[in-house]
Design a protein around this motif. Structure first.
Motif, PDB file in Angstrom:
ATOM      1  N   GLN A   1       3.002 -47.199 -77.548  1.00 47.24           N
ATOM      2  CA  GLN A   1       3.274 -48.577 -77.163  1.00 47.24           C
ATOM      3  C   GLN A   1       4.158 -48.618 -75.926  1.00 47.24           C
ATOM      4  OE1 GLN A   1       4.611 -51.085 -80.454  1.00 47.24           O
ATOM      5  NE2 GLN A   1       3.893 -49.567 -81.936  1.00 47.24           N
ATOM      6  N   HIS A   2       3.999 -49.673 -75.147  1.00 47.71           N
ATOM      7  CA  HIS A   2       4.890 -49.886 -74.016  1.00 47.71           C
ATOM      8  C   HIS A   2       6.008 -50.813 -74.440  1.00 47.71           C
ATOM      9  CE1 HIS A   2       6.338 -51.239 -70.049  1.00 47.71           C
ATOM     10  NE2 HIS A   2       5.975 -50.027 -69.675  1.00 47.71           N
ATOM     11  N   VAL A   3       7.214 -50.551 -73.918  1.00 46.16           N
ATOM     12  CA  VAL A   3       8.390 -51.295 -74.359  1.00 46.16           C
ATOM     13  C   VAL A   3       8.222 -52.797 -74.148  1.00 46.16           C
ATOM     14  CG1 VAL A   3       9.534 -50.938 -72.131  1.00 46.16           C
ATOM     15  CG2 VAL A   3      10.896 -51.492 -74.147  1.00 46.16           C
ATOM     16  N   SER A   4       7.498 -53.209 -73.111  1.00 42.96           N
ATOM     17  CA  SER A   4       7.352 -54.638 -72.831  1.00 42.96           C
ATOM     18  C   SER A   4       6.484 -55.347 -73.855  1.00 42.96           C
ATOM     19  CB  SER A   4       6.756 -54.847 -71.437  1.00 42.96           C
ATOM     20  OG  SER A   4       5.436 -54.337 -71.373  1.00 42.96           O
ATOM     21  N   LEU A   5       5.764 -54.570 -74.692  1.00 42.09           N
ATOM     22  CA  LEU A   5       4.854 -55.164 -75.678  1.00 42.09           C
ATOM     23  C   LEU A   5       5.131 -54.670 -77.095  1.00 42.09           C
ATOM     24  CD1 LEU A   5       1.496 -54.988 -73.658  1.00 42.09           C
ATOM     25  CD2 LEU A   5       2.803 -57.049 -74.219  1.00 42.09           C
ATOM     26  N   PHE A   6       6.345 -54.192 -77.352  1.00 37.69           N
ATOM     27  CA  PHE A   6       6.669 -53.726 -78.701  1.00 37.69           C
ATOM     28  C   PHE A   6       6.368 -54.796 -79.752  1.00 37.69           C
ATOM     29  CE2 PHE A   6      10.110 -50.239 -77.846  1.00 37.69           C
ATOM     30  CZ  PHE A   6       9.098 -49.370 -77.500  1.00 37.69           C
TER      31      PHE A   6
ATOM     32  N   ALA B   1      15.066 -59.505 -77.295  1.00 39.14           N
ATOM     33  CA  ALA B   1      16.361 -58.821 -77.372  1.00 39.14           C
ATOM     34  C   ALA B   1      16.179 -57.376 -77.811  1.00 39.14           C
ATOM     35  CB  ALA B   1      17.274 -59.568 -78.342  1.00 39.14           C
ATOM     36  N   ARG B   2      15.279 -57.149 -78.749  1.00 37.34           N
ATOM     37  CA  ARG B   2      15.015 -55.774 -79.216  1.00 37.34           C
ATOM     38  C   ARG B   2      14.467 -54.914 -78.088  1.00 37.34           C
ATOM     39  NH1 ARG B   2       9.378 -54.412 -82.162  1.00 37.34           N
ATOM     40  NH2 ARG B   2       9.588 -52.145 -82.305  1.00 37.34           N
ATOM     41  N   GLU B   3      13.513 -55.437 -77.322  1.00 33.15           N
ATOM     42  CA  GLU B   3      12.903 -54.669 -76.247  1.00 33.15           C
ATOM     43  C   GLU B   3      13.902 -54.402 -75.120  1.00 33.15           C
ATOM     44  OE1 GLU B   3       8.406 -56.460 -76.979  1.00 33.15           O
ATOM     45  OE2 GLU B   3       9.784 -57.415 -75.575  1.00 33.15           O
ATOM     46  N   THR B   4      14.713 -55.393 -74.796  1.00 32.49           N
ATOM     47  CA  THR B   4      15.727 -55.209 -73.755  1.00 32.49           C
ATOM     48  C   THR B   4      16.749 -54.152 -74.167  1.00 32.49           C
ATOM     49  OG1 THR B   4      15.479 -57.512 -73.049  1.00 32.49           O
ATOM     50  CG2 THR B   4      17.502 -56.375 -72.400  1.00 32.49           C
ATOM     51  N   HIS B   5      17.182 -54.195 -75.429  1.00 35.59           N
ATOM     52  CA  HIS B   5      18.142 -53.200 -75.911  1.00 35.59           C
ATOM     53  C   HIS B   5      17.537 -51.807 -75.864  1.00 35.59           C
ATOM     54  CE1 HIS B   5      21.238 -51.295 -78.342  1.00 35.59           C
ATOM     55  NE2 HIS B   5      20.278 -50.797 -79.096  1.00 35.59           N
ATOM     56  N   TRP B   6      16.277 -51.669 -76.296  1.00 35.19           N
ATOM     57  CA  TRP B   6      15.626 -50.349 -76.280  1.00 35.19           C
ATOM     58  C   TRP B   6      15.535 -49.832 -74.861  1.00 35.19           C
ATOM     59  CZ3 TRP B   6      11.804 -47.557 -74.098  1.00 35.19           C
ATOM     60  CH2 TRP B   6      11.395 -46.401 -74.753  1.00 35.19           C
ATOM     61  N   LEU B   7      15.146 -50.688 -73.926  1.00 34.91           N
ATOM     62  CA  LEU B   7      14.967 -50.272 -72.539  1.00 34.91           C
ATOM     63  C   LEU B   7      16.291 -49.770 -71.959  1.00 34.91           C
ATOM     64  CD1 LEU B   7      12.868 -52.224 -69.941  1.00 34.91           C
ATOM     65  CD2 LEU B   7      15.081 -51.284 -69.319  1.00 34.91           C
ATOM     66  N   ARG B   8      17.359 -50.528 -72.168  1.00 34.20           N
ATOM     67  CA  ARG B   8      18.649 -50.133 -71.607  1.00 34.20           C
ATOM     68  C   ARG B   8      19.205 -48.888 -72.297  1.00 34.20           C
ATOM     69  NH1 ARG B   8      21.342 -56.185 -70.875  1.00 34.20           N
ATOM     70  NH2 ARG B   8      20.096 -56.759 -69.038  1.00 34.20           N
ATOM     71  N   ASP B   9      18.998 -48.796 -73.604  1.00 37.58           N
ATOM     72  CA  ASP B   9      19.467 -47.617 -74.328  1.00 37.58           C
ATOM     73  C   ASP B   9      18.725 -46.369 -73.858  1.00 37.58           C
ATOM     74  OD1 ASP B   9      20.973 -46.411 -76.715  1.00 37.58           O
ATOM     75  OD2 ASP B   9      18.890 -45.871 -77.182  1.00 37.58           O
TER      76      ASP B   9
END
Length: 465
Positions: A413-418, A250-258
């Motif tokens: 870091q890459h968002v998919s591996l935060f 959920a954290r990574e998805t939120h960061w990506l969309r934001d």
């Protein structure tokens, strides 16, 4: 076909290194298989444009810069070192995945005999040559006159994708180029290039599907079944990543969309004022010549792209990565307006585009200097393999994992591996060394170095225990 063979090498290496345990042997095997397939089955018109050789300027930073600009590039080169060493990345010690898109890093690994820093620069330059080749191929399939020269002018004149070089978004340009080339193919061989594109950067591959749809809609009445077998290559790689790749929290998805909403905004102006002026002049001339259809088709396509830019963030897609597709829309207008066969128009257009190329590409500033590279080489000799090095995120410390294999406290870091990377970094031993680069490109700075004897010409300090 030489162009198909070269792009097949890149696509094949990208696909072969998709499994998390793949290494440089897999990259070489994939490159050979892809090159043979591209040579044998890829199609394209024969011809040569001496003016388009200006795109070789994209390789010039490999002779003039110490490393490729952008913290992202330090990450991609570290992933390439991982392919050579048999781990995912020395920047993320302990992180492993079943599948990961390392196609750009596979290209760096293939060039690594030249040195990883230079290999990263060459891979970045090659990415824009591949984009030019893909744009040329799709323009040829759209029956654009002087496609090679027009594609060269479009790439050199436009802010996007050249601006990607400054922050390290070169995989996006490479993926777009492979996907555009795949969209220009008529048979199943397109699967190789779409799959390779997805193995480099899935968003670039998805953008290439837009060119595929444009071509099938406006340029041919043939059935869609055979060409769709090519797009199946994209679906296969994206499906493999969805099943075996990192699962977004959920954290990574939120960061990506934001990030997509707040940082990756795009509109028609994303190509830059010079390209927009060229488009306005072409439209004015075509309207004067009563070429209504060409202008109307382009206008509809631009409106559709503008809608895509607005909707993409809600799907977790970065609008700016789709922006280079605008060149597929406007470059044919330029060519159509210039169809009067004016002598030397091609070279004049190239010359007029060069200042903007130097502004947006050649003037990019890396986070590491040549002196930093000397200091990092000293770090490799002066520290044990299990050393952990502290340093700022935005200076040359970022390049230590890629060039030495040592871990650092603040890797890119890459968002998919935060989540996975944070967990791995939490298990790192305490930093035993502190590095300070000459240039802090990305704030914030961190505290002063420890009061110990400096090493490596004042760039490295051993921390107190």
């Amino acid at each position: 076909m030489l162009r198909g063979a070269v792009l097949g090498v890149i696509a094949g290496a990208a696909i072969a290194t998709l499994p998390g345990r793949a290494g440089v042997v897999a990259a070489v095997a994939g490159a050979l298989a892809g090159g043979v397939a591209g040579w044998r089955f890829a199609s394209g018109r024969a011809g040569f444009s001496p003016w388009s050789l200006a795109v070789l300027l994209f390789l010039m930073p490999a002779l003039a810069m110490p490393v490729a600009p952008g913290a992202d590039m330090a990450m991609h080169v570290a992933l390439a070192r991982g392919l050579l060493d048999g781990v995912l990345s020395p920047a993320w010690p302990g992180v492993s995945v079943q599948a990961y898109p390392r196609g750009f890093s596979a290209l760096i690994a293939l060039l690594s005999p030249l040195g990883l820093a230079r290999a990263g620069l060459l891979a970045a330059g090659v990415s824009y040559l591949v984009f030019w080749a893909g744009l040329t191929a799709i323009l040829e399939s759209l029956r654009t006159p002087a496609a090679r020269t027009v594609a060269a002018v479009a790439l050199l004149l436009s802010r996007t994708p050249q601006i990607f070089f400054d922050w390290g978004g070169n995989p996006s340009a490479l993926a777009l180029g492979l996907a555009l080339f795949g969209a220009a193919q008529e048979g199943p061989i397109a699967a190789l290039f779409f799959a390779g594109s997805a193995a480099v950067h899935p968003m670039g591959a998805v953008a290439g599907v837009l060119a595929f749809c444009t071509k099938r809609t406006f340029c041919t009445k043939r059935a869609w079944v055979a060409p769709l077998t090519g797009v199946a290559g994209l679906a296969a790689v994206v499906g493999a990543l969805a099943i075996f790749g990192p699962a977004l929290s959920a954290r990574e998805t939120h960061w990506l969309r934001d990030y997509a909403v707040t940082q990756e905004r795009a509109g028609f102006g994303v190509l830059g004022d010079p390209a927009n002026i060229a488009t306005a002049l072409a439209v004015a001339w075509l309207l004067y010549k009563r070429d209504w259809r060409a202008v109307a088709v382009a206008a509809v396509a631009v409106v559709a792209m503008s809608a895509l830019f607005k909707l993409a963030p809600y799907a977790g897609l970065y609008p700016a990565r789709f922006a280079p597709m605008l060149l597929v829309i406007v470059a044919p207008l330029w060519a159509r307006a210039a169809a009067a066969k004016i002598p030397l128009l091609g070279p004049v257009a190239i010359v007029l585009a060069l200042p903007f190329h130097f502004r947006w590409y050649q003037s990019a500033e890396p986070i590491a200097t040549f002196r930093d590279l000397t200091a990092i080489a000293c770090v490799a000799k002066s520290t044990p393999p299990d050393a952990v090095v502290d340093g700022a995120y935005g200076d040359a410390t970022q390049w230590i994992p890629a060039l030495t294999g040592r871990a650092v406290t603040r890797p890119h870091q890459h968002v998919s591996l935060f989540d996975e990377t944070d967990a791995a970094l939490a298990k790192l031993p305490r930093a035993t060394f502190r590095f300070v680069g000459e240039r802090l490109r990305y704030p914030p700075a961190i505290g002063p170095p420890p009061q110990t004897a400096p090493l490596c010409e004042g760039a490295l300090w051993k921390t107190a225990q």
